[in-house]
Design a protein around this motif. Structure first.
Motif, mmCIF file in Angstrom:
data_model
loop_
_atom_site.group_PDB
_atom_site.id
_atom_site.type_symbol
_atom_site.label_atom_id
_atom_site.label_comp_id
_atom_site.label_asym_id
_atom_site.label_seq_id
_atom_site.Cartn_x
_atom_site.Cartn_y
_atom_site.Cartn_z
ATOM 1 N N ALA A 3 1.049 -0.943 -0.232
ATOM 2 C CA ALA A 3 0.313 0.096 0.292
ATOM 3 C C ALA A 3 0.815 1.081 0.025
ATOM 4 O O ALA A 3 1.793 1.285 0.637
ATOM 5 C CB ALA A 3 -0.689 0.134 1.308
ATOM 6 N N THR A 4 0.974 2.693 -0.837
ATOM 7 C CA THR A 4 1.640 3.483 -0.976
ATOM 8 C C THR A 4 0.746 4.305 -0.598
ATOM 9 O O THR A 4 -0.748 4.421 -1.282
ATOM 10 C CB THR A 4 1.873 3.884 -2.537
ATOM 11 N N THR A 5 0.962 5.688 0.124
ATOM 12 C CA THR A 5 0.153 6.492 0.237
ATOM 13 C C THR A 5 1.322 7.795 -0.499
ATOM 14 O O THR A 5 1.977 8.271 -0.389
ATOM 15 C CB THR A 5 0.063 7.279 2.096
ATOM 16 N N PHE A 6 0.607 8.890 -0.607
ATOM 17 C CA PHE A 6 0.147 9.926 -1.465
ATOM 18 C C PHE A 6 0.222 10.826 -1.177
ATOM 19 O O PHE A 6 -1.303 10.562 -0.430
ATOM 20 C CB PHE A 6 -0.109 10.313 -2.846
ATOM 21 N N THR A 7 0.305 12.058 -0.266
ATOM 22 C CA THR A 7 0.381 13.345 -0.308
ATOM 23 C C THR A 7 -0.171 14.231 -0.813
ATOM 24 O O THR A 7 0.347 14.444 -2.196
ATOM 25 C CB THR A 7 1.389 13.821 0.860
ATOM 26 N N LEU A 8 -1.631 14.380 -0.546
ATOM 27 C CA LEU A 8 -2.383 15.659 -1.435
ATOM 28 C C LEU A 8 -1.478 17.203 -1.221
ATOM 29 O O LEU A 8 -2.214 17.691 -0.242
ATOM 30 C CB LEU A 8 -3.803 15.731 -1.140
ATOM 31 N N VAL A 9 -0.728 17.883 -2.447
ATOM 32 C CA VAL A 9 -0.400 19.116 -1.836
ATOM 33 C C VAL A 9 -1.634 19.562 -2.892
ATOM 34 O O VAL A 9 -1.882 20.283 -4.007
ATOM 35 C CB VAL A 9 0.593 19.092 -3.693
ATOM 36 N N THR A 10 -2.131 20.686 -2.193
ATOM 37 C CA THR A 10 -3.708 21.402 -2.516
ATOM 38 C C THR A 10 -3.164 22.848 -3.273
ATOM 39 O O THR A 10 -3.764 24.099 -3.715
ATOM 40 C CB THR A 10 -4.898 22.206 -1.900
ATOM 41 N N THR A 11 -1.611 23.128 -3.327
ATOM 42 C CA THR A 11 -1.860 24.995 -3.259
ATOM 43 C C THR A 11 0.118 24.903 -4.120
ATOM 44 O O THR A 11 1.010 23.902 -3.564
ATOM 45 C CB THR A 11 -1.137 25.897 -2.303
ATOM 46 N N VAL A 12 0.043 25.070 -4.946
ATOM 47 C CA VAL A 12 1.086 25.464 -5.689
ATOM 48 C C VAL A 12 1.931 26.731 -5.880
ATOM 49 O O VAL A 12 1.195 28.041 -6.296
ATOM 50 C CB VAL A 12 1.166 24.932 -7.553
ATOM 51 N N PRO A 13 3.446 27.116 -5.502
ATOM 52 C CA PRO A 13 4.326 28.021 -4.307
ATOM 53 C C PRO A 13 3.732 29.175 -5.726
ATOM 54 O O PRO A 13 4.030 28.573 -6.688
ATOM 55 C CB PRO A 13 5.370 28.230 -3.750
ATOM 56 N N ARG A 14 3.478 29.148 -6.184
ATOM 57 C CA ARG A 14 3.528 30.839 -7.131
ATOM 58 C C ARG A 14 4.364 32.226 -6.993
ATOM 59 O O ARG A 14 3.776 32.361 -5.860
ATOM 60 C CB ARG A 14 2.130 31.182 -7.799
ATOM 61 N N PRO A 15 5.436 32.651 -7.820
ATOM 62 C CA PRO A 15 6.048 34.084 -7.610
ATOM 63 C C PRO A 15 5.366 35.155 -7.433
ATOM 64 O O PRO A 15 3.928 35.044 -8.051
ATOM 65 C CB PRO A 15 6.765 34.108 -9.270
ATOM 66 N N HIS A 16 5.516 36.246 -6.216
ATOM 67 C CA HIS A 16 4.005 36.842 -6.772
ATOM 68 C C HIS A 16 4.111 38.205 -7.630
ATOM 69 O O HIS A 16 5.061 38.025 -8.409
ATOM 70 C CB HIS A 16 4.891 38.511 -5.065
ATOM 71 N N ARG A 17 3.053 38.774 -7.481
ATOM 72 C CA ARG A 17 3.164 39.043 -9.343
ATOM 73 C C ARG A 17 3.350 40.991 -8.592
ATOM 74 O O ARG A 17 4.066 40.940 -10.851
ATOM 75 C CB ARG A 17 1.518 40.219 -8.871
ATOM 76 N N LEU A 18 3.756 41.340 -8.544
ATOM 77 C CA LEU A 18 4.548 42.752 -8.152
ATOM 78 C C LEU A 18 6.138 41.310 -8.967
ATOM 79 O O LEU A 18 6.941 42.415 -9.695
ATOM 80 C CB LEU A 18 4.920 43.279 -7.563
ATOM 81 N N ALA A 19 6.881 41.038 -8.988
ATOM 82 C CA ALA A 19 7.493 40.387 -8.954
ATOM 83 C C ALA A 19 8.401 39.924 -10.418
ATOM 84 O O ALA A 19 8.847 40.215 -11.056
ATOM 85 C CB ALA A 19 8.181 39.522 -8.282
ATOM 86 N N THR A 20 6.897 39.952 -10.273
ATOM 87 C CA THR A 20 6.349 38.897 -12.511
ATOM 88 C C THR A 20 6.866 39.918 -13.030
ATOM 89 O O THR A 20 7.352 40.078 -14.190
ATOM 90 C CB THR A 20 5.613 37.860 -12.085
ATOM 91 N N ALA A 21 5.415 41.264 -12.451
ATOM 92 C CA ALA A 21 5.772 42.527 -13.112
ATOM 93 C C ALA A 21 6.730 43.213 -13.199
ATOM 94 O O ALA A 21 7.475 43.298 -14.639
ATOM 95 C CB ALA A 21 4.828 43.318 -12.406
ATOM 96 N N VAL A 22 8.068 43.052 -12.111
ATOM 97 C CA VAL A 22 9.306 43.305 -12.372
ATOM 98 C C VAL A 22 9.946 43.216 -13.196
ATOM 99 O O VAL A 22 10.708 43.243 -14.145
ATOM 100 C CB VAL A 22 9.706 44.078 -10.704
ATOM 101 N N ARG A 23 9.641 41.870 -13.083
ATOM 102 C CA ARG A 23 10.641 40.542 -14.377
ATOM 103 C C ARG A 23 10.845 40.970 -15.808
ATOM 104 O O ARG A 23 10.944 41.231 -16.658
ATOM 105 C CB ARG A 23 10.432 39.621 -13.658
ATOM 106 N N ALA A 24 8.828 41.291 -15.761
ATOM 107 C CA ALA A 24 8.564 41.872 -17.264
ATOM 108 C C ALA A 24 9.367 42.618 -17.529
ATOM 109 O O ALA A 24 9.430 43.125 -18.980
ATOM 110 C CB ALA A 24 7.404 41.286 -17.482
#
Length: 61
Positions: A3-24
């Motif tokens: 028997a194998t158990t998997f942990t459920l990942v409900t959220t994915v860490p995303r970069p902050h919108r301001l950081a993405t805007a500055v990079r663009a």
């Protein structure tokens, strides 16, 4: 069978919108400055130069 158990990942860490805007802004601003100030369009193989098919007549400058 084991028997194998998997942990459920409900959220994915995303970069902050301001950081993405500055990079663009930094990327596009750097490219615009390179073209405007230095006349550098990048390597010759970069981008799409003529998206029309080869059988359509081309207008020369």
């Amino acid at each position: 069978m084991a028997a194998t158990t998997f942990t459920l990942v409900t959220t994915v860490p995303r970069p902050h919108r301001l950081a993405t805007a500055v990079r663009a802004i930094r990327a596009f601003g750097g490219a615009a400055a390179a073209v405007a100030l230095l006349g550098d369009y990048g390597p010759p193989g970069a981008g799409v130069r003529d998206p029309r098919p080869g059988h359509i007549g081309r207008v020369r400058d």
